[in-house]
Each structure stands twice: as structure tokens, then as C-alpha cells.
Design a protein around this motif. Structure first.
Motif, PDB file in Angstrom:
ATOM      1  N   SER A 109       5.709   1.770  34.536  1.00  0.00           N
ATOM      2  CA  SER A 109       5.340   0.486  35.148  1.00  0.00           C
ATOM      3  C   SER A 109       6.272  -0.621  34.674  1.00  0.00           C
ATOM      4  CB  SER A 109       3.889   0.130  34.807  1.00  0.00           C
ATOM      5  OG  SER A 109       2.984   0.982  35.470  1.00  0.00           O
ATOM      6  N   LEU A 110       6.573  -0.615  33.391  1.00  0.00           N
ATOM      7  CA  LEU A 110       7.507  -1.608  32.856  1.00  0.00           C
ATOM      8  C   LEU A 110       8.877  -1.466  33.502  1.00  0.00           C
ATOM      9  CD1 LEU A 110       6.628  -1.438  29.042  1.00  0.00           C
ATOM     10  CD2 LEU A 110       6.128  -3.328  30.595  1.00  0.00           C
ATOM     11  N   TRP A 111       9.327  -0.230  33.627  1.00  0.00           N
ATOM     12  CA  TRP A 111      10.663   0.007  34.172  1.00  0.00           C
ATOM     13  C   TRP A 111      10.748  -0.403  35.641  1.00  0.00           C
ATOM     14  CZ3 TRP A 111      15.472   0.501  32.975  1.00  0.00           C
ATOM     15  CH2 TRP A 111      16.376   1.005  33.912  1.00  0.00           C
ATOM     16  N   VAL A 112       9.722  -0.082  36.407  1.00  0.00           N
ATOM     17  CA  VAL A 112       9.739  -0.368  37.843  1.00  0.00           C
ATOM     18  C   VAL A 112       9.561  -1.857  38.120  1.00  0.00           C
ATOM     19  CG1 VAL A 112       8.463  -0.032  40.007  1.00  0.00           C
ATOM     20  CG2 VAL A 112       8.983   1.928  38.548  1.00  0.00           C
ATOM     21  N   HIS A 113       8.736  -2.542  37.324  1.00  0.00           N
ATOM     22  CA  HIS A 113       8.357  -3.914  37.651  1.00  0.00           C
ATOM     23  C   HIS A 113       9.122  -4.994  36.888  1.00  0.00           C
ATOM     24  CE1 HIS A 113       5.103  -2.872  40.338  1.00  0.00           C
ATOM     25  NE2 HIS A 113       4.647  -2.003  39.464  1.00  0.00           N
ATOM     26  N   LEU A 114       9.894  -4.621  35.889  1.00  0.00           N
ATOM     27  CA  LEU A 114      10.658  -5.627  35.150  1.00  0.00           C
ATOM     28  C   LEU A 114      12.126  -5.573  35.561  1.00  0.00           C
ATOM     29  CD1 LEU A 114       9.256  -5.364  31.503  1.00  0.00           C
ATOM     30  CD2 LEU A 114       8.825  -7.166  33.179  1.00  0.00           C
ATOM     31  N   PRO A 115      12.800  -6.717  35.617  1.00  0.00           N
ATOM     32  CA  PRO A 115      14.231  -6.724  35.924  1.00  0.00           C
ATOM     33  C   PRO A 115      15.019  -5.956  34.872  1.00  0.00           C
ATOM     34  CG  PRO A 115      13.294  -8.932  36.105  1.00  0.00           C
ATOM     35  CD  PRO A 115      12.253  -8.076  35.469  1.00  0.00           C
ATOM     36  N   GLY A 116      16.150  -5.428  35.275  1.00  0.00           N
ATOM     37  CA  GLY A 116      16.971  -4.642  34.367  1.00  0.00           C
ATOM     38  C   GLY A 116      17.397  -5.398  33.129  1.00  0.00           C
TER      39      GLY A 116
END
Length: 520
Positions: free
Chosen positions: A240-247
């Protein structure tokens, strides 16, 4: 009310008139980039050429994108660009490609449209087109991150499909609020996984003491159950963090560690399911050799070595992530909402909803793109034009199609139904024409090309192919037929504002039936 506040010096609206002043200065209109920046940023699309060519953009589409990117990279001119797109000329494809390049250049861009339906449409089509530019799977084996893309607006007025949930603000806030929770968030999940690998044997011993004479669960089943519960929760949180946070929220080392951790957890899970794994082997594999009576008798098997290696690697990666992930914990949903908007690179909303950005302490926006700009009322667009430190504006539309609408007769007579796109064209401001339609039969395009588009439209290769053209000489009408429906009556469709005329529907169905019958 939002329009009124935008037209006044309301305290909720940022008093930014940079772009508006450039509109009032005729010498600035049409200047895309200064001479200095032309030399510095010549060939600005060179690094993106391969990806852009993969979706087969034509010359007019490439020129439109390049002119915008050149101006964005120029720090001396405020761009006001008009992209004129007749039906079927690839406005959506051009806009999607432009947004992709702007995202790669880290240019914060707000894309607006006049209605919820239209903004959802442009966002949906952009996400689909984006798959042509970027691989769905990251080079580290992680799924595509949507953190730089954000769609926001009223949930009750937006039809948010499953495809849009990943980028919709309300859904993202719900997901990240859980991930940032102090009692169930990323920090807690990582610490729980560390505790599992370090304390699982002692936990089992405590379970045996508590159970007393009751038949206890075997050590292997206990570990499997504990691991599954802990690992699944951790992986869900991390993804969820990876998908929803900017790189930009993840360092390069953190990305590598996350990818390696997910792989090692999967490997550990596979090892736990090995048929020859026993309680004793598992304890030895978990590094608890001193607690096993047979440690001096048996040598360590390859399976036990793999378990011990996977455990040690997971522990190292988990502890590294605890220290390297610089993410918030224990924050409320309102904070998360502002965090998402503040960090997104591409934002999508209606022109009216952009009013909410005035109340937020966000980084300046570099570019405002307005799709269906000919349908956006000029007075409403002021809401977006006054956003903090906005530098460049790109209007995409076609003034020969539907125009901006107002219901009030008084407002219409006062000129409130005018679009900025239409006004600038009336002032002879230069517009970039997308000149190749890909879906209109040449026989049909003759009329609008001559009457509305100054005979500048060139038929695309797709409509010139023999397979595209069909013989309709058997039909009782030519390329154009105007049918006067005198007995029809308009009714409201459902609870919305759309209206329908069932007599017209019946006529259209009859015509379609005739066409199919003619060619069956």
C-alpha cells in the motif's frame, strides 16, 4: 460562490495574477520560449523519443508536446498554449503523452476539466495510455506506483471505478491512514516481523506453559500460523505504501530492500511448506541450536541452512527499513490528505474543485492543463488560474464543438458563457492544430473540414485504407442527412440532468437496423 470568490480578493484565494497578467499583455501571447532557453534546451524530447514513438504520435502531436515542454523548461516566459483538436485527432493521446513527459520531468501539473464525467474520462484514459510508456512491473519486481498521480473531488458526484481507486484521494487516504497508524502501521508491522524471527521459540514455550496438560499445537503449525498472519499484514502494508506514495518518498536503498524483503518472505514461506520439515529441523533452522537436545548428534541439513539464511536476511532487511524509511506515524486523515496532495506530481480535478487547493499549503504548480477547454466558462477558470505561483497554462479543446454553457439568461447576456479558449481564438491568438483525424470517414470529414477547420485537416492513414471505406449506396441517404423529428418529446433520464427523446431513439434504431440489413 467559488467563482464569485475567485473574481474578488477573497482571503481564501491566492492573489496570484501572474498568468492573468500575461494574458493581458499581448506581447507575451504566442511566445513559447525565449532565445536563451532555445539554445539550452534544444531537442527537449530527445530522452523520451523512444517511448513517444512507441505510441505512434504524428508530427502535429509531437510538435504540440515539444512546444509545451520547451516552455516549461524556460524560466523566463509564462506559457499560454492553445491546442486545437478537432474530433478524432488524438487529443487524449497527445494529452496523455504530454502528462507522462511532465511527470518524468517532475513538473507539478494540475489537469482540469469542466465536469466530473470529463475529468474522470481524461484520468482514466491517461492511466490506460500510461501503460504504453511504463512497464507495469518495476525493474525491482515491484508493481507500478501510482503515488505521483492523484484524482480528487466529491465522492458522491464521481463514479469511481475499480481502475481509478488507486489514484482517488479518498481511497488513498483510507489506505495510508492505516499504514501510518501507530498501532497497526508500517512501523508496527516491521517491528512485529522482527519480533517473530527473534522471539518465536520463546513465544511457543510460553504457549506450552499456559496450555498445561491440554494437547498443544505442534511447533511447525504454530510457526506457520504466526508467520502467515504477520507476513501477510506486513506485505499488505508495504505494498500500500509503495503503490500510494510518490517514488520520492523512498530512497534507492529502501526500494531495493523492500523488493528483497518481499522475495525473502516468499522464500521463507515456501521453506515452511517443505514436506521433510520437522519441529526439530525448524528450531535448528531458526537459529535455536542450543535449545535442541540433538544438536551435537545431527549435522545441519541444507533445508535448515536455507531457513537460517532466509531468517537472517529478513532480519537484516527489516531492521534496515526501520531506520531508512522516513515516513510519518500516528497522523490523522486530514494530515494524510494534505500529505497526498502536497507530494503528488499529477493532479486531476474539475476546475471548480481546484478551489480547495487554495486552502492548502502545497508546493507551487508548474503547469495547468485544461481539457475540453472550450466548454469551461472563463469566469470559472479564474479559480485555477489564480493558484499559487502557477507558471504555465495549456488549453486543449475545440471551439467548433460544444461551447461553455450557463443556465441564467442574465449571465449569458453578460458574457459569462464565454470560454477563455474561445476568447483567445477570437483575439487571433496562435493555436496549435492537431490536423490528422483517425476515425472520420473522408466523405464525412469534407463538410466540417471546409466549414470549420479551414481545410487544414488531413485524413489519417486508417480512414484511407480500403477496409475502412464501405459502400452505402443502397441506403436512402448520403454522407449527411438531416431528419426533422416533429413529434418527439424530451424527458429526464433517471435522477440526473440528462434528457432523452425516445422518438429520436426509435428513428436511430431504425436507421441502424436498415444499415445492418443492407450489409447482412
Amino acid at each position: 460562490m467559488r467563482i464569485w470568490k475567485a473574481l474578488t480578493f477573497d482571503t481564501h484565494i491566492d492573489n496570484n495574477f501572474t498568468v492573468i497578467k500575461s494574458l493581458l499583455a499581448p506581447t507575451n501571447l504566442g511566445e513559447d520560449v525565449c532565445d536563451v532557453c532555445i539554445k539550452q534546451h534544444g531537442g527537449c524530447l530527445a530522452s523520451f523519443t523512444e517511448q513517444l514513438l512507441s505510441i505512434k504520435l504524428n508530427r502535429s502531436q509531437m510538435d504540440a508536446i515539444e512546444s509545451v515542454i520547451s516552455a516549461v523548461q524556460c524560466g523566463h516566459v509564462n506559457l499560454m498554449k492553445l491546442i486545437w483538436g478537432p474530433p478524432g485527432t488524438g487529443k487524449t493521446k497527445t494529452l496523455s503523452a504530454l502528462l507522462w513527459v511532465l511527470a518524468r520531468l517532475k513538473c507539478r501539473t494540475l489537469t482540469c476539466a469542466p465536469t466530473n464525467v470529463s475529468v474522470i474520462g481524461v484520468c482514466t484514459r491517461f492511466l490506460k495510455k500510461m501503460k504504453n510508456f511504463s512497464e507495469i512491473i518495476d525493474e525491482n519486481g515491484l508493481p507500478f506506483s501510482f503515488g505521483d498521480i492523484l484524482l480528487f473531488g466529491s465522492r458522491s458526484n464521481m463514479d469511481i471505478t475499480e481502475d481509478l481507486q488507486e489514484v482517488y484521494l479518498d481511497f488513498r487516504v483510507d489506505e495510508l491512514a492505516e499504514c501510518f497508524s501507530s498501532s497497526s502501521g508500517w512501523n508496527y508491522r516491521i517491528a512485529s516481523m522482527v519480533s517473530f524471527f527473534e522471539d518465536s521459540v520463546s513465544r511457543y514455550d510460553m504457549l506450552l506453559e499456559d496450555d498445561g496438560k491440554i494437547d498443544p499445537v505442534c511447533f511447525l503449525d504454530f510457526i506457520k500460523k504466526q508467520f502467515d498472519a504477520t507476513a501477510i499484514a506486513l506485505k499488505r502494508c508495504v505494498m500500500s505504501l509503495w503503490v500510494h506514495l510518490p517514488g520520492r518518498c523512498f530512497s534507492h536503498d529502501s526500494v531495493i530492500n523492500i523488493s528483497m524483503l518481499l522475495n525473502m518472505l516468499e522464500k521463507f514461506s515456501t521453506l515452511l511448506c517443505k514436506a521433510d520439515l520437522t519441529d526439530e529441523s525448524l528450531k535448528r533452522g531458526l537459529g535455536c541450536l542450543s535449545t535442541v537436545n540433538s544438536v551435537c548428534v545431527k549435522s545441519i541439513s541444507s533445508l535448515e541452512k536455507e531457513l537460517d539464511g532466509a531468517r537472517s536476511t529478513c532480519l537484516k532487511l527489516l531492521k534496515d527499513l526501520l531506520h531508512s524509511l522516513n515516513l510519518p506515524t500516528g497522523v490523522d486523515k486530514n494530515w494524510v490528505k494534505n500529505y497526498c496532495i502536497r507530494n503528488a506530481t499529477l493532479l486531476f480535478c474539475t476546475t471548480s474543485s481546484s478551489y480547495h487547493l487554495h486552502d492548502m499549503n502545497i508546493a507551487p504548480l508548474d503547469v495547468l492543463i485544461v481539457d475540453e477547454a472550450a466548454q469551461v466558462r472563463e469566469c470559472e477558470l479564474v479559480i485555477s488560474l489564480r493558484l499559487h505561483l502557477l507558471k504555465h497554462v495549456v488549453l486543449v479543446g475545440d471551439d467548433c464543438q460544444l461551447s461553455a454553457m450557463v443556465k441564467s439568461k442574465v449571465c449569458k447576456e453578460a458574457g459569462f458563457g464565454t470560454s477563455l479558449f474561445g476568447r483567445l481564438i477570437a483575439l487571433k491568438v496562435e493555436k496549435h492544430l492537431l490536423n490528422i483525424p483517425y476515425r472520420m470517414n473522408p466523405c464525412i470529414s469534407l463538410f466540417p473540414n471546409a466549414q470549420f477547420y479551414e481545410r487544414k485537416i488531413l485524413d489519417g492513414s486508417s480512414v484511407l485504407s480500403p477496409s475502412y471505406n464501405k459502400d452505402y449506396t443502397c441506403l436512402p441517404f448520403g454522407s449527411y442527412t438531416f431528419i426533422n423529428v416533429t413529434d418527439g418529446r424530451e424527458d429526464k433520464e433517471g435522477t440526473g440532468n440528462s434528457r432523452r427523446n425516445m422518438v429520436e431513439v426509435a428513428i436511430v434504431l431504425h436507421l441502424i437496423h436498415t444499415i445492418f440489413k443492407c450489409h447482412s
